[in-house]
Enzyme design. Structure first.
Site, PDB file in Angstrom:
ATOM      1  N   HIS A  58       4.846   0.172  -0.176  1.00 47.31           N
ATOM      2  CA  HIS A  58       5.630  -0.669   0.727  1.00 47.31           C
ATOM      3  C   HIS A  58       4.756  -1.764   1.318  1.00 47.31           C
ATOM      4  CE1 HIS A  58       3.826   2.582   3.089  1.00 47.31           C
ATOM      5  NE2 HIS A  58       3.929   1.827   4.166  1.00 47.31           N
TER       6      HIS A  58
ATOM      7  N   HIS B 278       0.846  -1.203   0.000  1.00 46.52           N
ATOM      8  CA  HIS B 278       0.000   0.000   0.000  1.00 46.52           C
ATOM      9  C   HIS B 278       0.877   1.247   0.000  1.00 46.52           C
ATOM     10  CE1 HIS B 278       1.159  -0.432   4.205  1.00 46.52           C
ATOM     11  NE2 HIS B 278       0.845   0.844   4.382  1.00 46.52           N
TER      12      HIS B 278
ATOM     13  N   ARG C  55       8.158  -9.112  15.209  1.00 50.41           N
ATOM     14  CA  ARG C  55       8.503  -7.745  14.809  1.00 50.41           C
ATOM     15  C   ARG C  55       7.538  -6.777  15.477  1.00 50.41           C
ATOM     16  NH1 ARG C  55      10.519  -4.587  10.248  1.00 50.41           N
ATOM     17  NH2 ARG C  55       9.044  -2.922   9.839  1.00 50.41           N
TER      18      ARG C  55
ATOM     19  N   ASP D  25       0.832   5.178   1.928  1.00 49.92           N
ATOM     20  CA  ASP D  25       0.181   5.836   3.068  1.00 49.92           C
ATOM     21  C   ASP D  25      -0.549   7.088   2.573  1.00 49.92           C
ATOM     22  OD1 ASP D  25       1.313   3.910   4.702  1.00 49.92           O
ATOM     23  OD2 ASP D  25       3.044   5.155   5.250  1.00 49.92           O
TER      24      ASP D  25
HETATM   25  C1  GA4 Z   1      -2.450   2.737   5.547  1.00 47.18           C
HETATM   26  C2  GA4 Z   1      -1.653   3.682   6.472  1.00 47.18           C
HETATM   27  C3  GA4 Z   1      -2.117   3.602   7.942  1.00 47.18           C
HETATM   28  O1  GA4 Z   1      -1.654   2.384   8.535  1.00 47.18           O
HETATM   29  C4  GA4 Z   1      -3.660   3.658   8.043  1.00 47.18           C
HETATM   30  C5  GA4 Z   1      -4.210   2.455   7.300  1.00 47.18           C
HETATM   31  C6  GA4 Z   1      -5.711   2.214   7.333  1.00 47.18           C
HETATM   32  C7  GA4 Z   1      -6.110   1.191   8.419  1.00 47.18           C
HETATM   33  O2  GA4 Z   1      -5.334   0.320   8.749  1.00 47.18           O
HETATM   34  O3  GA4 Z   1      -7.265   1.260   8.866  1.00 47.18           O
HETATM   35  C8  GA4 Z   1      -6.111   1.759   5.907  1.00 47.18           C
HETATM   36  C9  GA4 Z   1      -4.840   1.980   5.032  1.00 47.18           C
HETATM   37  C10 GA4 Z   1      -3.949   2.867   5.880  1.00 47.18           C
HETATM   38  C11 GA4 Z   1      -5.153   2.631   3.667  1.00 47.18           C
HETATM   39  C12 GA4 Z   1      -6.499   2.174   3.020  1.00 47.18           C
HETATM   40  C13 GA4 Z   1      -7.564   1.774   4.047  1.00 47.18           C
HETATM   41  C14 GA4 Z   1      -7.294   2.518   5.340  1.00 47.18           C
HETATM   42  C15 GA4 Z   1      -6.585   0.306   5.748  1.00 47.18           C
HETATM   43  C16 GA4 Z   1      -7.305   0.360   4.454  1.00 47.18           C
HETATM   44  C17 GA4 Z   1      -7.635  -0.713   3.763  1.00 47.18           C
HETATM   45  C18 GA4 Z   1      -4.101   3.781   9.490  1.00 47.18           C
HETATM   46  C19 GA4 Z   1      -4.180   4.737   7.161  1.00 47.18           C
HETATM   47  O4  GA4 Z   1      -4.442   5.886   7.470  1.00 47.18           O
HETATM   48  O5  GA4 Z   1      -4.391   4.256   5.884  1.00 47.18           O
END
Ligand code: GA4
Length: 330
Positions: free
Chosen positions: A259, A201, A269, A203
């Site tokens: 990443h 994904h 981890r 961020d």
């Molecule tokens: C990716 C980055 C952060 O960890 C996060 C993630 C969020 C979650 O885990 O709830 C998301 C992911 C993240 C991007 C798309 C959506 C939202 C899971 C998901 C499938 C907390 C964020 O802000 O976006």
């Protein structure tokens, strides 16, 4: 970009790793260092920070609190699960709301929490311990946020943006929408097998600051080489990801890095990540000095609220920014 290769300490035979660009915060930021940092964000959207100034005792204290939290019985931890649509709380294997799964458990926290937000941890911590835990988390967030702002200011200077705080002011804003995440990737019972700990994904926020214990697993996607590459772990350093919002604010000049984390089975981890996000009402658009005219923006107009709403409806691996790109005129 020079890709130096060396073997990964966790998997010396099959893995190729590379040494990421380095930012040494103990060195005064001269022109050349700022230019190198800008290049790292353009080429990779990823770099490593050493001599970061975040006190060791703050890092160690948070790591031991995280370990203590995750060592509680599953039935206790699960009582701190999020109550949708609020994403905050304890999660196990399931990531987000749309069916993504990974080999991990985690705590997702509002970086600007109130003491009430920690009430859901009462099955694990009595009131005093929850207050203490919140104090440790806040101290850590304060220190990494300071570092993130210092870096964002170096980047603004490196890009010759007049307003030095053009990026950092969004994190400093009282209404900033930053989140904090503690991840625990347990060892897998089937030693040697490689599992996806956290799927690929980018961020969504502006900048992410990651620190992990000395365990392999983080990989970034090298666009130029069309392949995943392992990042050697370093518990004394931080890793920085450019987020989607910073990509937009630089009109695509910086790249938000794709990443993922693979869990290699042998060792557990623990990682801690601060995601610096802007206020919900903030318009996410290229800085005027980075485009010639409004028409030159590669992106449609949107606020962080709109982007975040779309992101939370998406699957982890989706190209979320694609939905906000202007279609190139033919
Ligand atoms: C990716 C980055 C952060 O960890 C996060 C993630 C969020 C979650 O885990 O709830 C998301 C992911 C993240 C991007 C798309 C959506 C939202 C899971 C998901 C499938 C907390 C964020 O802000 O976006």
């Amino acid at each position: 970009m020079v890709v130096q290769s060396k073997t990964c300490p966790c998997n010396p035979i099959t893995e190729q790793t590379f040494i990421p660009p380095l930012l040494d915060l103990a060195q005064p930021p001269d022109e050349a260092r700022r230019a190198a940092l800008v290049r790292a964000c353009e080429d990779l959207g990823f770099f490593k920070v050493i001599n970061h100034g975040v006190p060791l005792h703050v890092i160690q204290s948070l790591e031991s609190h995280a370990k203590a939290f995750f060592s509680h019985p599953q039935s206790h931890k699960s009582q701190a699960s999020p109550t949708p649509p609020d994403p905050f709380g304890y999660g196990h294997k399931s990531i987000g709301l749309n069916g993504d799964v990974g080999w991990l458990e985690y705590l997702l926290l509002n970086a600007n929490s109130s003491p009430d937000d920690y009430r859901k941890f009462s099955p694990i911590f009595p009131a005093d311990a929850a207050r203490h835990f919140r104090g440790v988390v806040n101290e850590y967030i304060g220190a990494v946020k300071k570092m993130a702002c210092e870096i964002l200011e170096m980047l603004a200077e490196g890009l010759k943006v007049e307003e030095r705080d053009a990026f950092s002011k969004l994190l400093m804003d009282e209404q900033n929408d930053s989140v904090f995440r503690l991840n625990h990737y347990p060892p897998s019972s089937d030693g040697g097998e490689e599992l996806i700990g956290f799927g690929e994904h980018t961020d969504p926020q502006i900048i992410s600051v990651l620190r992990s214990n000395d365990t392999c697993g983080l990989q970034i996607f090298l666009n130029d080489h069309h392949r995943w590459i392992s990042i050697p772990p370093d518990h004394n350093s931080f890793f920085i990801n450019v987020g989607d919002s910073l990509q937009v604010m630089t009109n695509g000049r910086f790249k938000s890095v794709r990443h993922r984390v693979v869990a290699n089975g042998a060792k557990s981890r623990v990682s801690m990540i601060y995601f610096g996000g802007p206020p919900l009402s903030e318009k996410i658009a290229p800085l005027p000095s980075l485009i010639k005219g409004d028409d030159d923006s590669l992106y449609k107009e949107f606020t962080w609220f709109e982007y975040k709403k779309t992101a939370y409806k998406s699957r982890l691996a989706d190209n979320r920014l694609g939905l906000f790109e202007k279609i190139a005129a033919s």
